[in-house]
Design a protein around this motif. Sequence first.
Motif, PDB file in Angstrom:
ATOM      1  N   UNK A  18       0.860  -1.176   0.000  1.00 37.64           N
ATOM      2  CA  UNK A  18       0.000   0.000   0.000  1.00 37.64           C
ATOM      3  C   UNK A  18       0.899   1.229   0.000  1.00 37.64           C
ATOM      4  N   UNK A  19       0.942   1.927  -1.135  1.00 34.20           N
ATOM      5  CA  UNK A  19       1.872   3.034  -1.269  1.00 34.20           C
ATOM      6  C   UNK A  19       1.534   4.222  -0.411  1.00 34.20           C
ATOM      7  N   UNK A  20       0.254   4.530  -0.264  1.00 36.44           N
ATOM      8  CA  UNK A  20      -0.142   5.696   0.526  1.00 36.44           C
ATOM      9  C   UNK A  20       0.296   5.549   1.976  1.00 36.44           C
ATOM     10  N   UNK A  21       0.107   4.351   2.522  1.00 34.44           N
ATOM     11  CA  UNK A  21       0.487   4.097   3.915  1.00 34.44           C
ATOM     12  C   UNK A  21       1.943   3.683   4.050  1.00 34.44           C
ATOM     13  N   UNK A  22       2.630   3.481   2.920  1.00 32.60           N
ATOM     14  CA  UNK A  22       3.980   2.922   2.919  1.00 32.60           C
ATOM     15  C   UNK A  22       4.038   1.682   3.811  1.00 32.60           C
ATOM     16  N   UNK A  23       3.126   0.759   3.546  1.00 30.57           N
ATOM     17  CA  UNK A  23       3.072  -0.484   4.307  1.00 30.57           C
ATOM     18  C   UNK A  23       3.159  -1.667   3.362  1.00 30.57           C
ATOM     19  N   UNK A  29      13.498   4.878  -2.260  1.00 32.12           N
ATOM     20  CA  UNK A  29      13.203   6.307  -2.183  1.00 32.12           C
ATOM     21  C   UNK A  29      14.168   7.107  -3.049  1.00 32.12           C
ATOM     22  N   UNK A  30      13.651   8.196  -3.630  1.00 36.53           N
ATOM     23  CA  UNK A  30      14.493   9.155  -4.345  1.00 36.53           C
ATOM     24  C   UNK A  30      14.645  10.446  -3.551  1.00 36.53           C
ATOM     25  N   UNK A  31      14.496  10.368  -2.246  1.00 29.27           N
ATOM     26  CA  UNK A  31      14.732  11.526  -1.385  1.00 29.27           C
ATOM     27  C   UNK A  31      16.202  11.655  -1.066  1.00 29.27           C
ATOM     28  N   UNK A  32      16.507  11.990   0.171  1.00 29.27           N
ATOM     29  CA  UNK A  32      17.897  12.027   0.618  1.00 29.27           C
ATOM     30  C   UNK A  32      18.755  12.992  -0.171  1.00 29.27           C
ATOM     31  N   UNK A  33      19.886  12.478  -0.671  1.00 30.14           N
ATOM     32  CA  UNK A  33      20.876  13.319  -1.335  1.00 30.14           C
ATOM     33  C   UNK A  33      20.794  13.244  -2.846  1.00 30.14           C
ATOM     34  N   UNK A  34      19.752  12.640  -3.396  1.00 24.82           N
ATOM     35  CA  UNK A  34      19.666  12.554  -4.847  1.00 24.82           C
ATOM     36  C   UNK A  34      19.595  13.957  -5.441  1.00 24.82           C
ATOM     37  N   UNK A  35      20.147  14.079  -6.637  1.00 23.58           N
ATOM     38  CA  UNK A  35      20.344  15.388  -7.248  1.00 23.58           C
ATOM     39  C   UNK A  35      21.808  15.765  -7.216  1.00 23.58           C
ATOM     40  N   UNK A  36      22.560  15.222  -6.259  1.00 26.25           N
ATOM     41  CA  UNK A  36      24.019  15.292  -6.270  1.00 26.25           C
ATOM     42  C   UNK A  36      24.515  14.113  -7.107  1.00 26.25           C
ATOM     43  N   UNK A  37      25.346  14.414  -8.109  1.00 23.21           N
ATOM     44  CA  UNK A  37      25.729  13.409  -9.109  1.00 23.21           C
ATOM     45  C   UNK A  37      26.365  12.179  -8.463  1.00 23.21           C
ATOM     46  N   UNK A  66      11.162  -6.639 -13.693  1.00 25.67           N
ATOM     47  CA  UNK A  66      11.088  -6.142 -12.326  1.00 25.67           C
ATOM     48  C   UNK A  66      10.409  -4.778 -12.356  1.00 25.67           C
ATOM     49  N   UNK A  67       9.638  -4.495 -11.329  1.00 24.46           N
ATOM     50  CA  UNK A  67       8.916  -3.231 -11.219  1.00 24.46           C
ATOM     51  C   UNK A  67       9.588  -2.368 -10.150  1.00 24.46           C
ATOM     52  N   UNK A  68       9.826  -1.102 -10.462  1.00 29.19           N
ATOM     53  CA  UNK A  68      10.400  -0.179  -9.490  1.00 29.19           C
ATOM     54  C   UNK A  68       9.272   0.586  -8.804  1.00 29.19           C
ATOM     55  N   UNK A  69       9.199   0.463  -7.491  1.00 25.19           N
ATOM     56  CA  UNK A  69       8.221   1.170  -6.669  1.00 25.19           C
ATOM     57  C   UNK A  69       8.960   2.309  -5.984  1.00 25.19           C
ATOM     58  N   UNK A  70       8.596   3.544  -6.313  1.00 24.62           N
ATOM     59  CA  UNK A  70       9.388   4.692  -5.890  1.00 24.62           C
ATOM     60  C   UNK A  70       8.576   5.575  -4.959  1.00 24.62           C
ATOM     61  N   UNK A  71       9.171   5.929  -3.822  1.00 26.54           N
ATOM     62  CA  UNK A  71       8.611   6.946  -2.955  1.00 26.54           C
ATOM     63  C   UNK A  71       9.531   8.156  -2.994  1.00 26.54           C
ATOM     64  N   UNK A  72       8.989   9.319  -2.710  1.00 32.08           N
ATOM     65  CA  UNK A  72       9.707  10.589  -2.902  1.00 32.08           C
ATOM     66  C   UNK A  72      10.197  10.685  -4.345  1.00 32.08           C
ATOM     67  N   UNK A  90       8.245   3.205 -13.864  1.00 30.98           N
ATOM     68  CA  UNK A  90       8.345   3.244 -12.402  1.00 30.98           C
ATOM     69  C   UNK A  90       6.995   3.649 -11.814  1.00 30.98           C
ATOM     70  N   UNK A  91       6.642   3.039 -10.702  1.00 29.36           N
ATOM     71  CA  UNK A  91       5.383   3.330 -10.018  1.00 29.36           C
ATOM     72  C   UNK A  91       5.652   4.366  -8.933  1.00 29.36           C
ATOM     73  N   UNK A  92       4.963   5.501  -9.019  1.00 28.74           N
ATOM     74  CA  UNK A  92       5.083   6.546  -8.004  1.00 28.74           C
ATOM     75  C   UNK A  92       4.122   6.206  -6.868  1.00 28.74           C
ATOM     76  N   UNK A  93       4.641   5.615  -5.803  1.00 27.49           N
ATOM     77  CA  UNK A  93       3.782   5.176  -4.698  1.00 27.49           C
ATOM     78  C   UNK A  93       3.083   6.339  -4.010  1.00 27.49           C
ATOM     79  N   UNK A  94       3.708   7.506  -4.023  1.00 32.55           N
ATOM     80  CA  UNK A  94       3.108   8.657  -3.344  1.00 32.55           C
ATOM     81  C   UNK A  94       1.801   9.105  -3.997  1.00 32.55           C
ATOM     82  N   UNK A  95       1.608   8.729  -5.263  1.00 29.52           N
ATOM     83  CA  UNK A  95       0.401   9.136  -5.974  1.00 29.52           C
ATOM     84  C   UNK A  95      -0.583   7.994  -6.170  1.00 29.52           C
ATOM     85  N   UNK A  96      -0.326   6.861  -5.541  1.00 31.43           N
ATOM     86  CA  UNK A  96      -1.314   5.781  -5.542  1.00 31.43           C
ATOM     87  C   UNK A  96      -2.535   6.206  -4.725  1.00 31.43           C
TER      88      UNK A  96
END
Length: 460
Positions: free
Chosen positions: A91-96, A155-163, A185-191, A212-218
């Motif tokens: 469940x992407x909304x609950x991150x469970x 997750x694509x949060x954290x320090x991503x954007x730094x090469x 394989x399916x990529x499930x991405x948060x942030x 890629x599946x954007x879990x935050x928008x499920x």
Amino acid sequence: MCCCEMQPGKSLKSWAQMHLTVSFVVGVLLLLLTYLAVSQQSAISAPDAARRITDEKLSKGPGETENGKEACSTEGPFSDTCELDGDVRVNGTALSVAFVPSTPSERRSSRVWRIMSYSRRNVSDAKAVTVTRLPDGTAAPPCTAIHTSPAVLFSLGGYTGNYWHDFVDVLVPLFAASRRYAGEVVFLVTRSNPWWLAKYETLLRRLSRYDAVDLDHDDARTVRCFPHVAVGLDLRKEFTIVPEQAPAAAAGVPRLTMADFTAFLRETYALPRGAPTRAAAPGETRRRPRLLFVHRGRYRRLVNEEEVVRAAEAAGFEAAVMEPSGDARVDEQARAVNSFDALVGLHGAGLTNAVFLPPGGVLIQVVPYGKLEPMATREFGEPAADMGLKYIDYSVAAEESTLLEMLGPDHPAIRDPDSVHRSGWDKVAEFYLGKQDVRINVTRFAPTLEQALNHLRRQQ
């Protein structure tokens, strides 16, 4: 002694009666076990036929083991991870994530893990995924989307954007986690970050055939069901792959290495060069090897860059300067770097481009003043060797650092770098990474250039 063997003193009739009794009991037990197995499978499945997950739909992905167990760890050097095999529901909304192991013997009591979705657990914006093992499917949320391929959740949060962090924290461990599935394989991405996904789209498309599946928008009611899910990316060592700790591939297939990752990049971006140009020995007439300087425009600058470039050309290189841009297309940057035999630059994210050098090439890291050699070796030196490159470091002397003029010889940052290190990382970063530029002494730098040329002279 066999239970069906005739005993002394027993008649044939009594023996036959006993045999029939045993057979009847065994038959009843077999029927009972079959009923229980079917009942349990129904409990694991969704409550209606449209949502039912069958064993056929939840088949294993390529190279997947048949252990039916979870493997969760919150004690890795950087990361929290879970490998879940069985009936896995996200469940992407609950991150469970709720799951029932595929092997009945593994369906023990319920257990809960909190797994950080980013590869570095100590990042402030990392979100935790709640992973729950269920003894059966009665409490599992019903499936609304059934996927037959395994998945990797990260997750694509954290320090991503730094090469550098893009490769270290996401791309290298994602390659290690997903390459075994050959695209299935399916990529499930948060942030999720659309800009980031677009920048590395070519690479991601080689790892997965699916968007890629954007879990935050499920939708909150969306429950995605998989036969296998890896939660979190396993970062074991920065900017490299530790083969003995990489996920197991198919039987007989060696575990992945960092050299496999750079080969994958050359294949993905159609890079033509798999070996460097051999430098000419004295008296030979050959094309000169090419040396690329990584330009830094704001801090940790090479203030006499033109002078050092001329010194490299005088030593026997064909030299050029590149200023990497965060907005540059990766495929264009990869092809540009691959056309060179050696890369040189001050410690920083630009050296990440070493992944595109041909194997056997050279990485020269200019290490700023301040006893940064252990960090420089860990972040680029050891990974370069794992890529199949020759690594050379050049440690800046106090006289070559602009800190000497800025702070004076008696400042602790000049006189006693150890005291700055004892003050904590913030002070190290402030002085040695944030305020320091470098003016290389070309005479002192000459042996480093010669060492690189000697290595390239030995290439076939």
